[in-house]
Design a protein around this motif. Structure first.
Motif, PDB file in Angstrom:
ATOM      1  N   GLU A 480       0.836  -1.203   0.000  1.00 23.59           N
ATOM      2  CA  GLU A 480       0.000   0.000   0.000  1.00 23.59           C
ATOM      3  C   GLU A 480       0.872   1.254   0.000  1.00 23.59           C
ATOM      4  OE1 GLU A 480      -3.843  -1.691   2.619  1.00 23.59           O
ATOM      5  OE2 GLU A 480      -2.539  -0.114   3.411  1.00 23.59           O
ATOM      6  N   GLN A 484       1.035   4.464  -2.506  1.00 21.08           N
ATOM      7  CA  GLN A 484       0.841   5.825  -1.991  1.00 21.08           C
ATOM      8  C   GLN A 484       2.019   6.718  -2.389  1.00 21.08           C
ATOM      9  OE1 GLN A 484       0.196   4.529   2.159  1.00 21.08           O
ATOM     10  NE2 GLN A 484      -1.715   5.710   2.136  1.00 21.08           N
ATOM     11  N   SER A 487       1.832   7.568  -6.024  1.00 22.01           N
ATOM     12  CA  SER A 487       0.750   8.520  -6.290  1.00 22.01           C
ATOM     13  C   SER A 487       1.137   9.953  -5.951  1.00 22.01           C
ATOM     14  CB  SER A 487      -0.495   8.133  -5.487  1.00 22.01           C
ATOM     15  OG  SER A 487      -0.994   6.891  -5.913  1.00 22.01           O
ATOM     16  N   SER A 488       2.148  10.113  -5.129  1.00 21.28           N
ATOM     17  CA  SER A 488       2.535  11.464  -4.700  1.00 21.28           C
ATOM     18  C   SER A 488       3.318  12.221  -5.768  1.00 21.28           C
ATOM     19  CB  SER A 488       3.374  11.385  -3.419  1.00 21.28           C
ATOM     20  OG  SER A 488       4.618  10.737  -3.674  1.00 21.28           O
ATOM     21  N   GLY A 574      -3.990   7.485  -4.788  1.00 18.43           N
ATOM     22  CA  GLY A 574      -3.416   7.215  -3.480  1.00 18.43           C
ATOM     23  C   GLY A 574      -4.437   6.948  -2.402  1.00 18.43           C
ATOM     24  N   ASP A 575      -5.686   6.733  -2.788  1.00 12.13           N
ATOM     25  CA  ASP A 575      -6.749   6.507  -1.799  1.00 12.13           C
ATOM     26  C   ASP A 575      -6.659   5.099  -1.213  1.00 12.13           C
ATOM     27  OD1 ASP A 575      -8.820   8.918  -2.516  1.00 12.13           O
ATOM     28  OD2 ASP A 575      -7.874   8.099  -4.312  1.00 12.13           O
ATOM     29  N   VAL A 576      -6.940   5.008   0.087  1.00 10.96           N
ATOM     30  CA  VAL A 576      -7.103   3.718   0.747  1.00 10.96           C
ATOM     31  C   VAL A 576      -8.566   3.614   1.158  1.00 10.96           C
ATOM     32  CG1 VAL A 576      -6.452   2.242   2.680  1.00 10.96           C
ATOM     33  CG2 VAL A 576      -4.722   3.693   1.598  1.00 10.96           C
ATOM     34  N   HIS A 647      -7.564   7.764   5.787  1.00 10.16           N
ATOM     35  CA  HIS A 647      -6.458   8.697   5.542  1.00 10.16           C
ATOM     36  C   HIS A 647      -5.259   8.209   6.350  1.00 10.16           C
ATOM     37  CE1 HIS A 647      -9.221  11.486   3.526  1.00 10.16           C
ATOM     38  NE2 HIS A 647     -10.086  11.140   4.470  1.00 10.16           N
ATOM     39  N   SER A 650       1.857   8.226   5.020  1.00  2.70           N
ATOM     40  CA  SER A 650       2.614   7.690   3.886  1.00  2.70           C
ATOM     41  C   SER A 650       4.011   8.304   3.862  1.00  2.70           C
ATOM     42  CB  SER A 650       1.886   7.991   2.571  1.00  2.70           C
ATOM     43  OG  SER A 650       1.734   9.395   2.392  1.00  2.70           O
TER      44      SER A 650
END
Length: 723
Positions: A480, A484, A487-488, A574-576, A647, A650
């Motif tokens: 994960e 993340q 995605s940043s 980047g969503d969990v 949220h 990360s």
């Protein structure tokens, strides 16, 4: 043989009478058994032979009925001149049998004839009677014999009753032919009377359809209906009484029912769970008929009876999916599923193909699993006439070149990444392979998606990633974190030699939307406790539970896959996402309910003479008592009531590359002490329980360490420094 002197003559007479009756009953019972054997032989006869027997039976019946019809009208006049009516007695079968053949009376399988047969018999007998009336009318002109007109009416009525009765009697004998009675003991003989008396819960359409289906099965005998509708209580359906739910114990005493079949496919999951809680203490084996969805889709029939599973015990309702979310990343697109042969991967494929992508690509490293899911998906495409191209690729997600080539060749739009090693004890014993597959494999697949311009990437995660106590959970949380970190960055330098070739720019654009979906156990997955418990119950126990307090979240595979697809469409990058798993289930309670709903009892202090024992084996390596879905409390809702957005903390992509460097170095040596230290430092909440139990690591230890099965990490590090 010992002889007993009987002093009183009355006693002697009683003794002789008793033995005479006993021998007579035995002979009668033997006659029943012979009849049972004869019926079985008749059933096994060739169909044409059985049709010939039916025709012969009708010839006898029709001749007898015609003779009786004339006699009822003329009485002694018929006996005085019976030879004048022989032609009429012979004409009855000659006229009627061809009509019966034309109406298909000899094509029907007697064991399965139903209400429609009554109409057919009525039509055939009516037509044959009208033809007999014509025969009598024309014959009376040329033959000097008076045939009363009422003879035809008598013949019609009596034939209607006789022909129908013969078929009904034959059907009852053939259907109930396995019934017998042990007259010597005064009880049903289980070897001959092989049917199981069952009660049907639900007297509606599904219940009646099930009743009709079971009437033709030699293994079941419906003896009662149970329904919540007060207007039906005390009434009879097809000769079977309808009981109130509060009268179940009375019903068991009166009918001897051993099983209860739930025939309410439209019942909500919550109501079904409440009903099962009520039925649990009763001495009945409880089974179910398929859900309304399975019946509507045609996958199952109403008489496809199954064991009660945990699905029926979950007190939570499924929420109808949103079509817009289901189709957003799939319809008309090229979709790739990794781990396509696994539990979740296979269900994703089933649902995705029905959402009509342009192409569905199946990635799987197990040849057998790939073969199985490919065949299943191709059958769905054929049956549903879908315009979907199915492509099967045998490869590992760790193969960067091949993953990139597949995505590039088929211009993949969406990736569902379900490939992972998820069995906690196995990964705990195989640390390197678990981390390489779950972390490096995810990194490789994600970077291939970035390079080839994949728009959507959805990772299937797990609740074990939250404050993990095992390597599997830590590896999934690290996976994960990789997504993340990716995605940043809108532009980034890719990691690893496979992505630093001359054909790639040093820095690439990142247009891929990464989404992670986290949920708990799914029912029926590999390693699930449900099939294991069911097998243990079938074998007479014991049921093995690791700990009396262990709990787990559960969700059905179809529901989980459906929510994964919808959550994947909601991501922004980047969503969990966390799925609403409902209330956690205590595994001990689950095992106990499964025993009770099988009509058995648990062996415990209160019931030492029970049927099934429950044994506690202790937690396995890396296993914890309670699973969680959130690392922190920072969670918000989404547009879907069953999907929440978590949220989580990360790291940057640069920091993640340093972590990956250290991890690769530790795995290459291999240095599992350092690997564990890295996971402890960077996976929040990771608290391993016990020592390192990796098989390779343990192989380097002393015999004492191998025997104990647990190696203390501090002692291992100390020995390493000394060396």
């Amino acid at each position: 043989m010992s002889l007993k002197i009987v002093r009183k003559s009355d006693d002697c007479v009683m003794f002789l009478k008793y033995n005479g009756v006993r021998h007579g009953i035995k002979n009668l019972s033997a006659s029943f058994m012979q009849a049972h054997s004869l019926i079985d032989k008749i059933i096994r006869l060739d169909r044409n032979v059985k049709r010939a027997i039916a025709v012969c039976a009708d010839v006898v019946v029709l001749s007898t009925v015609m003779a009786s019809a004339i006699y009822i009208r003329l009485f002694d006049g018929f006996l005085a001149a019976w030879d004048s009516y022989v032609w009429l007695i012979l004409a009855a079968p000659l006229v009627s049998i061809p009509v019966f053949i034309r109406f298909g009376l000899y094509r029907a399988v007697l064991r399965y004839i139903g209400r429609e047969a009554v109409i057919t018999v009525f039509n055939a007998v009516t037509l044959s009677s009208l033809l007999m009336a014509l025969v009598i009318f024309f014959a009376s002109r040329s033959i000097d014999v008076v045939v009363p007109r009422s003879t035809v009416l008598n013949f019609w009525l009596m034939t209607l009753v006789a022909v129908g009765a013969v078929r009904y009697l034959a059907r009852q004998i053939l259907v109930k032919g396995s019934f017998s009675f042990d007259f010597t003991s005064g009880q049903r003989n289980r070897s001959a009377f092989s049917t199981t008396p069952v009660a049907i819960y639900g007297a509606g359409t599904a219940g009646y359809q099930l009743f009709e289906a079971l009437r033709y099965r030699a293994s079941y005998r419906p003896v009662a209906f149970i329904d919540d509708d007060d207007s039906l209580h005390g009434r009879s359906i097809a000769g079977v009484r309808v009981y109130n739910a509060r009268q179940i114990e009375e019903m068991i005493r009166q009918t001897g029912a051993q099983e209860l079949l739930l025939a309410i496919p439209s019942l909500s999951r919550r109501r079904r769970a409440e009903l099962l809680d009520y039925l649990e203490p009763l001495p009945l084996r409880v089974r179910t008929v398929p859900s309304i969805q399975d019946l509507a889709s045609g996958r199952l029939k109403v008489d496809d009876i199954s064991e009660v599973g945990i699905t029926d015990l979950l007190q939570r309702e499924e929420v109808s999916p949103r079509d817009d979310l289901l189709e957003q990343c799939i319809r008309g697109k090229s979709v790739l599923v990794t781990g396509a042969g696994g539990s979740i991967g296979a269900e994703l494929c089933r649902q995705i193909v029905n959402l009509k992508p342009s192409r569905l690509i199946l990635i799987e490293h197990s040849e057998f699993n790939l073969y199985a899911i490919q065949g299943e998906i191709e059958r769905i495409v054929e049956v549903e006439s879908l315009d979907v191209i199915v492509t099967s690729i045998l490869c590992s997600i760790k193969n960067a070149t091949q993953m990139r080539s597949v995505m590039e060749t088929y211009r993949v739009d969406t990736v569902y990444h379900a490939a992972a090693y998820k069995h906690v004890p196995i990964v705990e014993h195989n640390i390197a392979e678990g981390l390489n597959n779950n972390v490096v494999g995810t990194l490789t697949t994600a970077q291939a998606a970035i390079v080839t311009g994949v728009k959507n990437f959805v990772l299937i995660s797990t609740d074990k990633a939250v404050r993990p106590t095992n390597v599997m959970g830590a590896s999934k949380r690290l996976a994960e974190m990789v997504l993340q970190a990716l995605s940043s960055k809108d532009r980034l330098k890719l990691y690893g030699e496979a992505f630093s070739s001359a054909s790639l720019s040093p820095v690439v654009s990142n247009n891929t939307r990464f989404t992670m979906v986290r949920f708990g156990n799914v029912l029926g997955s590999s390693g699930s406790v449900i099939p294991k418990f069911r097998e243990q119950i079938r074998n007479g126990g014991p049921i093995t539970v690791t700990h009396p307090q262990i709990t787990r979240y559960f969700m059905t595979i179809p529901e989980a896959a459906q929510l994964v697809i919808q959550a994947g469409s909601m991501g922004e990058g980047g969503d969990v996402f966390v799925l609403d798993m409902g209330e956690p289930v205590k595994i001990l309670d689950l095992a106990t309910k499964m025993v009770h709903l099988s009509g058995l009892s648990v062996i415990d202090e209160k019931n030492p003479a029970g049927d099934i024992a429950i044994e506690f084996t202790g937690l396995r390596p890396g296993e914890k008592l309670f699973e969680e879905l959130l690392i922190g409390d920072n969670v918000t809702g989404t547009g879907h009531s069953m999907i929440m957005r978590a949220h989580e903390e990360s790291v940057t992509w640069e920091e993640m590359q340093l972590i990956l460097d250290r991890l690769a170095e530790g795995l290459a040596k291999p240095d599992y002490v350092d690997v564990r230290r890295i996971l402890i430092e960077h996976v929040k909440g990771y608290k391993p329980q016990g020592g390192i139990v990796d098989w390779i690591y343990r192989g380097t230890e002393t015999a004492d360490s191998q025997t104990s099965g647990v190696v203390d990490i501090q002692e291992a590090a100390k020995r390493k420094r000394v060396q």
